[in-house]
Enzyme design. Structure first.
Site, PDB file in Angstrom:
ATOM      1  N   SER A 272      -7.137  -3.674   0.214  1.00 56.17           N
ATOM      2  CA  SER A 272      -6.541  -2.341  -0.264  1.00 56.17           C
ATOM      3  C   SER A 272      -7.617  -1.065  -0.289  1.00 56.17           C
ATOM      4  O   SER A 272      -8.685  -1.149  -0.284  1.00 56.17           O
ATOM      5  CB  SER A 272      -6.027  -2.249  -1.673  1.00 56.17           C
ATOM      6  OG  SER A 272      -5.613  -0.957  -2.196  1.00 56.17           O
TER       7      SER A 272
ATOM      8  N   LYS B 170      -2.198  -8.709  -3.935  1.00 53.68           N
ATOM      9  CA  LYS B 170      -2.012  -7.435  -3.364  1.00 53.68           C
ATOM     10  C   LYS B 170      -0.523  -6.829  -3.467  1.00 53.68           C
ATOM     11  O   LYS B 170      -0.590  -5.742  -3.529  1.00 53.68           O
ATOM     12  CB  LYS B 170      -2.629  -7.615  -1.909  1.00 53.68           C
ATOM     13  CG  LYS B 170      -2.403  -6.541  -0.933  1.00 53.68           C
ATOM     14  CD  LYS B 170      -3.294  -5.346  -1.116  1.00 53.68           C
ATOM     15  CE  LYS B 170      -2.693  -4.046  -0.474  1.00 53.68           C
ATOM     16  NZ  LYS B 170      -2.780  -3.884   0.708  1.00 53.68           N
TER      17      LYS B 170
ATOM     18  N   HIS C   8      -0.295  -5.412  -6.499  1.00 53.56           N
ATOM     19  CA  HIS C   8      -1.079  -4.130  -6.868  1.00 53.56           C
ATOM     20  C   HIS C   8      -0.119  -2.904  -6.352  1.00 53.56           C
ATOM     21  O   HIS C   8      -0.089  -1.918  -6.614  1.00 53.56           O
ATOM     22  CB  HIS C   8      -2.380  -4.290  -5.919  1.00 53.56           C
ATOM     23  CG  HIS C   8      -2.798  -3.106  -5.522  1.00 53.56           C
ATOM     24  ND1 HIS C   8      -2.489  -2.190  -4.422  1.00 53.56           N
ATOM     25  CD2 HIS C   8      -4.166  -2.547  -5.951  1.00 53.56           C
ATOM     26  CE1 HIS C   8      -3.402  -1.162  -4.210  1.00 53.56           C
ATOM     27  NE2 HIS C   8      -4.390  -1.087  -5.239  1.00 53.56           N
ATOM     28  N   ASN C   9       0.259  -3.253  -5.072  1.00 56.05           N
ATOM     29  CA  ASN C   9       1.336  -2.269  -4.487  1.00 56.05           C
ATOM     30  C   ASN C   9       2.594  -1.818  -5.459  1.00 56.05           C
ATOM     31  O   ASN C   9       2.703  -0.496  -5.303  1.00 56.05           O
ATOM     32  CB  ASN C   9       1.640  -2.490  -2.936  1.00 56.05           C
ATOM     33  CG  ASN C   9       0.423  -2.563  -2.012  1.00 56.05           C
ATOM     34  OD1 ASN C   9      -0.572  -2.669  -2.378  1.00 56.05           O
ATOM     35  ND2 ASN C   9       0.752  -2.561  -0.789  1.00 56.05           N
TER      36      ASN C   9
ATOM     37  N   GLU D 243       1.044   0.353  -7.789  1.00 50.88           N
ATOM     38  CA  GLU D 243       1.106   1.549  -7.036  1.00 50.88           C
ATOM     39  C   GLU D 243       2.212   2.514  -6.960  1.00 50.88           C
ATOM     40  O   GLU D 243       2.224   3.856  -7.186  1.00 50.88           O
ATOM     41  CB  GLU D 243       0.402   1.307  -5.736  1.00 50.88           C
ATOM     42  CG  GLU D 243       0.281   2.439  -4.716  1.00 50.88           C
ATOM     43  CD  GLU D 243      -0.294   2.157  -3.328  1.00 50.88           C
ATOM     44  OE1 GLU D 243      -0.963   1.417  -3.426  1.00 50.88           O
ATOM     45  OE2 GLU D 243       0.378   2.750  -2.374  1.00 50.88           O
TER      46      GLU D 243
HETATM   47  P1  NDP Z   1      -1.033  -2.263  12.730  1.00 50.63           P
HETATM   48  O1  NDP Z   1      -0.341  -2.664  11.756  1.00 50.63           O
HETATM   49  O2  NDP Z   1      -0.312  -0.906  13.516  1.00 50.63           O
HETATM   50  O3  NDP Z   1      -1.100  -3.253  13.827  1.00 50.63           O
HETATM   51  C1  NDP Z   1      -1.612  -2.926  15.132  1.00 50.63           C
HETATM   52  C2  NDP Z   1      -2.655  -3.999  15.618  1.00 50.63           C
HETATM   53  O4  NDP Z   1      -1.740  -5.229  15.936  1.00 50.63           O
HETATM   54  C3  NDP Z   1      -3.096  -3.813  17.048  1.00 50.63           C
HETATM   55  O5  NDP Z   1      -4.463  -4.065  17.110  1.00 50.63           O
HETATM   56  C4  NDP Z   1      -2.216  -4.473  18.001  1.00 50.63           C
HETATM   57  O6  NDP Z   1      -2.720  -4.901  19.305  1.00 50.63           O
HETATM   58  C5  NDP Z   1      -1.949  -5.739  17.145  1.00 50.63           C
HETATM   59  N1  NDP Z   1      -0.836  -6.378  17.457  1.00 50.63           N
HETATM   60  C6  NDP Z   1       0.437  -6.287  17.149  1.00 50.63           C
HETATM   61  N2  NDP Z   1       1.463  -7.167  17.663  1.00 50.63           N
HETATM   62  C7  NDP Z   1       0.430  -8.117  18.392  1.00 50.63           C
HETATM   63  C8  NDP Z   1       0.813  -9.433  18.753  1.00 50.63           C
HETATM   64  N3  NDP Z   1       2.001  -9.741  18.891  1.00 50.63           N
HETATM   65  N4  NDP Z   1      -0.330 -10.042  19.327  1.00 50.63           N
HETATM   66  C9  NDP Z   1      -1.522  -9.482  19.306  1.00 50.63           C
HETATM   67  N5  NDP Z   1      -1.811  -8.275  18.363  1.00 50.63           N
HETATM   68  C10 NDP Z   1      -0.779  -7.611  18.214  1.00 50.63           C
HETATM   69  O7  NDP Z   1      -2.643  -1.736  12.528  1.00 50.63           O
HETATM   70  P2  NDP Z   1      -3.380  -1.409  11.136  1.00 50.63           P
HETATM   71  O8  NDP Z   1      -4.715  -1.317  11.569  1.00 50.63           O
HETATM   72  O9  NDP Z   1      -2.487  -0.069  10.504  1.00 50.63           O
HETATM   73  O10 NDP Z   1      -3.170  -2.376   9.876  1.00 50.63           O
HETATM   74  C11 NDP Z   1      -3.493  -3.840  10.311  1.00 50.63           C
HETATM   75  C12 NDP Z   1      -3.012  -4.835   9.218  1.00 50.63           C
HETATM   76  O11 NDP Z   1      -3.453  -4.186   8.032  1.00 50.63           O
HETATM   77  C13 NDP Z   1      -1.424  -4.848   9.000  1.00 50.63           C
HETATM   78  O12 NDP Z   1      -1.120  -6.067   8.531  1.00 50.63           O
HETATM   79  C14 NDP Z   1      -1.145  -3.785   7.793  1.00 50.63           C
HETATM   80  O13 NDP Z   1       0.098  -4.016   7.170  1.00 50.63           O
HETATM   81  C15 NDP Z   1      -2.649  -3.998   6.980  1.00 50.63           C
HETATM   82  N6  NDP Z   1      -3.068  -2.949   6.080  1.00 50.63           N
HETATM   83  C16 NDP Z   1      -2.961  -1.749   6.405  1.00 50.63           C
HETATM   84  C17 NDP Z   1      -3.608  -0.728   5.827  1.00 50.63           C
HETATM   85  C18 NDP Z   1      -3.345   0.769   6.046  1.00 50.63           C
HETATM   86  O14 NDP Z   1      -3.598   1.587   5.274  1.00 50.63           O
HETATM   87  N7  NDP Z   1      -2.851   0.816   7.366  1.00 50.63           N
HETATM   88  C19 NDP Z   1      -3.944  -0.920   4.419  1.00 50.63           C
HETATM   89  C20 NDP Z   1      -3.971  -2.438   4.093  1.00 50.63           C
HETATM   90  C21 NDP Z   1      -3.609  -3.406   5.133  1.00 50.63           C
HETATM   91  P3  NDP Z   1      -2.658  -3.729  20.306  1.00 50.63           P
HETATM   92  O15 NDP Z   1      -3.693  -2.702  20.205  1.00 50.63           O
HETATM   93  O16 NDP Z   1      -2.705  -4.720  21.595  1.00 50.63           O
HETATM   94  O17 NDP Z   1      -1.166  -3.032  20.247  1.00 50.63           O
END
Ligand code: NDP
Length: 478
Positions: free
Chosen positions: A129, A184, A187-188, A191
């Site tokens: 988080s 987690k 937590h959300n 939130e």
């Molecule tokens: P996203 O959730 O937007 O995911 C994008 C990433 O996932 C890219 O690296 C993408 O690769 C990859 N991806 C998607 N589909 C596939 C696949 N089929 N095979 C391989 N790679 C894949 O990114 P975030 O950074 O926002 O979040 C990452 C994780 O963290 C998520 O689970 C999210 O819920 C969690 N999270 C996010 C928070 C936030 O504030 N954003 C906070 C806490 C947790 P490519 O570049 O090749 O498309």
């Protein structure tokens, strides 16, 4: 050289987490499905530490020292399964896959079991988080999975995590398999409730007290110096004092009033229903977002009758603001009470043995609900680990006792003036229901027995009973 940790999935979260590890002196192997992201990371931030950029899954795995520690930071759901399936066959027993995405804890339980049974891999479902800033500068981290994985992973997480005011790292081994992602999730949910309560306080200060957004920002700034001191109150003041450059209006007045959600709040409520835990405040927060999004329904309801709020005079407004602070604080205690009840119930159901005091402790820094208040919760559990409810803690009980008159007055004003306050109201109803010596549930049981012969228990005798409602209304043992 080989890397102590690897991160695959280099969107905002993964990239910042990888940089955080590197900045703390670890050699980090990085990988992404689309390798341009990997190159961009190494080019842009390579100077911050030791990165090993890799293109293929094989290269990535080969770059890791053994036992391998591989962090997955990709979209939750199917993408996470796809990535696990890609890497698992390349790993050896004792290696570790750490899923830092927002996975549903039931998926984490399934993945943990499959990876353990099929490959001997330690799977760590890790709640993170703090958004992208947290990932870079120190998030609150909630890892689950096998205890032994924490022996080698824990010290690294303690380095990159946020630190509470007393210097303690905001990470702990929460419990086996899905415990980390469960915590987690709650937590959300908390939130969502916090945000809804703050929203209601704002609306009351605006419509009942008659303050402007800028004035309300000042009120929140003052509250932030007291017991409500928290990240969410702080950013509320920032958002409320912001002025839209294009129109010169308060920013909050030019934003469409339809709140979105990504699902973790909804999960918290769904799971609470399954576990039979009354998280009414969190549920109201999720429903409030849902209601706000029903544009057509709201449009069609604009002509419905109701009072129009008439703002208070200056002195009354200031007194009212103090009351709102009391109502907000009391309602907040109730939503945390409900959230911790859900964690305790999940821990019981799945045999996780979660330390509730430790959970409140790791939320003190890095995460969205970080607040001075969490120190109080930890103190409550420190004083009594088997506390039946936060409301049973003497300090919280006394604070609510002091707040309750104002809390009720605020709800009376809200009702009279037609300002919706589902969060405040649900919290007070929960409080009053818990303290009631008799509930209408007795009547409910009577009705159930009448239409469905569902039986009831008596206050004066053991056993289950049924009344012959359709006959002579005598009572029989069931
Ligand atoms: P996203 O959730 O937007 O995911 C994008 C990433 O996932 C890219 O690296 C993408 O690769 C990859 N991806 C998607 N589909 C596939 C696949 N089929 N095979 C391989 N790679 C894949 O990114 P975030 O950074 O926002 O979040 C990452 C994780 O963290 C998520 O689970 C999210 O819920 C969690 N999270 C996010 C928070 C936030 O504030 N954003 C906070 C806490 C947790 P490519 O570049 O090749 O498309």
């Amino acid at each position: 050289t080989s890397a102590q940790i690897g991160v695959t999935g280099l969107a905002v979260m993964g990239r910042n987490l990888a940089r955080n590890f590197a900045r703390n002196g670890y050699t980090v192997a990085v990988h992404n499905r689309t390798s341009s992201r990997t190159k961009a990371l190494v080019e842009e931030f390579g100077h911050e530490g030791d990165f090993i950029g890799t293109e293929t899954a094989e290269e990535f795995v080969a770059a890791l020292e053994r036992p391998r520690r591989l962090v997955i930071m990709v979209k939750a759901g199917e993408p996470t399964d796809a990535v696990i399936q890609e890497f698992a066959p390349l790993l050896e027993p004792g290696d570790m896959i750490i899923d830092g995405g927002n996975a549903h804890f039931a998926d984490t339980r399934r993945r943990e079991r499959e990876l353990r049974e099929r490959h001997g891999i330690h799977f760590v479902g890790m709640g993170v988080s703090g958004g992208e800033e947290g990932a870079l500068h120190g998030p609150s981290i909630m890892p689950g999975g096998p205890r032994e994985s924490y022996d080698s992973l824990g010290p690294m997480l303690e380095k990159i995590s946020a630190k509470a005011a007393d210097g303690a790292p905001c990470v702990t081994h929460v419990g086996p398999d899905g415990a980390g992602h469960f915590v987690k999730m709650v937590h959300n949910g908390i939130e969502y409730a916090d945000m809804q309560l703050i929203g209601e306080a704002y609306q009351l200060l605006r419509d009942v007290a008659g303050y402007s957004p800028a004035e309300i920002a000042e009120i929140f700034r003052t509250w932030n110096t007291g017991r409500l001191d928290s990240y969410l109150i702080e950013i509320t003041a920032e958002v409320l004092s912001h002025v839209d450059a294009a129109t010169g209006k308060p920013f909050v007045d030019v934003v469409v009033d339809q709140a979105e959600q990504k699902g973790t709040g909804r999960w918290t409520v769904q799971i609470a229903l399954d576990l039979g835990v009354p998280v009414s405040g969190i549920a109201e927060a999720v429903f409030a977002r849902s209601l706000s999004g029903h544009a057509k329904l709201r449009e069609a309801s604009q002509g419905l009758a109701g009072p129009k709020a008439a703002p208070l005079g200056k002195e009354e407004a200031a007194a009212f603001a103090d009351r709102v602070e009391q109502a907000l604080y009391a309602s907040k205690i109730v939503s945390y009470t409900q959230g911790f009840h859900e964690i305790a119930a999940g821990s019981e159901e799945y045999g996780w043995d979660i330390d509730l005091g430790a959970v409140s402790s790791i939320w003190r820094g890095g995460c969205i609900i970080r607040a001075a208040f969490l120190d109080r919760i930890r103190a409550a559990y420190d004083a009594r680990a088997d506390l039946p409810s936060l409301l049973s803690d003497e300090t919280f009980a006394r604070e609510i006792a002091d707040a309750q008159d104002d809390w009720r007055e605020v709800l009376i004003a809200a009702t009279r003036q037609g300002v919706p306050t589902p969060g405040f109201a649900a919290a007070l109803a929960y409080y009053d229901a818990l303290r009631a010596s008799r509930l209408p549930a007795a009547l409910t049981q009577g009705q159930r027995d009448f239409f469905g012969a569902h039986t009831y228990r008596r206050v004066d005798r053991e056993g289950a009973f049924h009344t012959l409602w359709g006959g002579d209304r005598s009572e029989v043992s069931a």
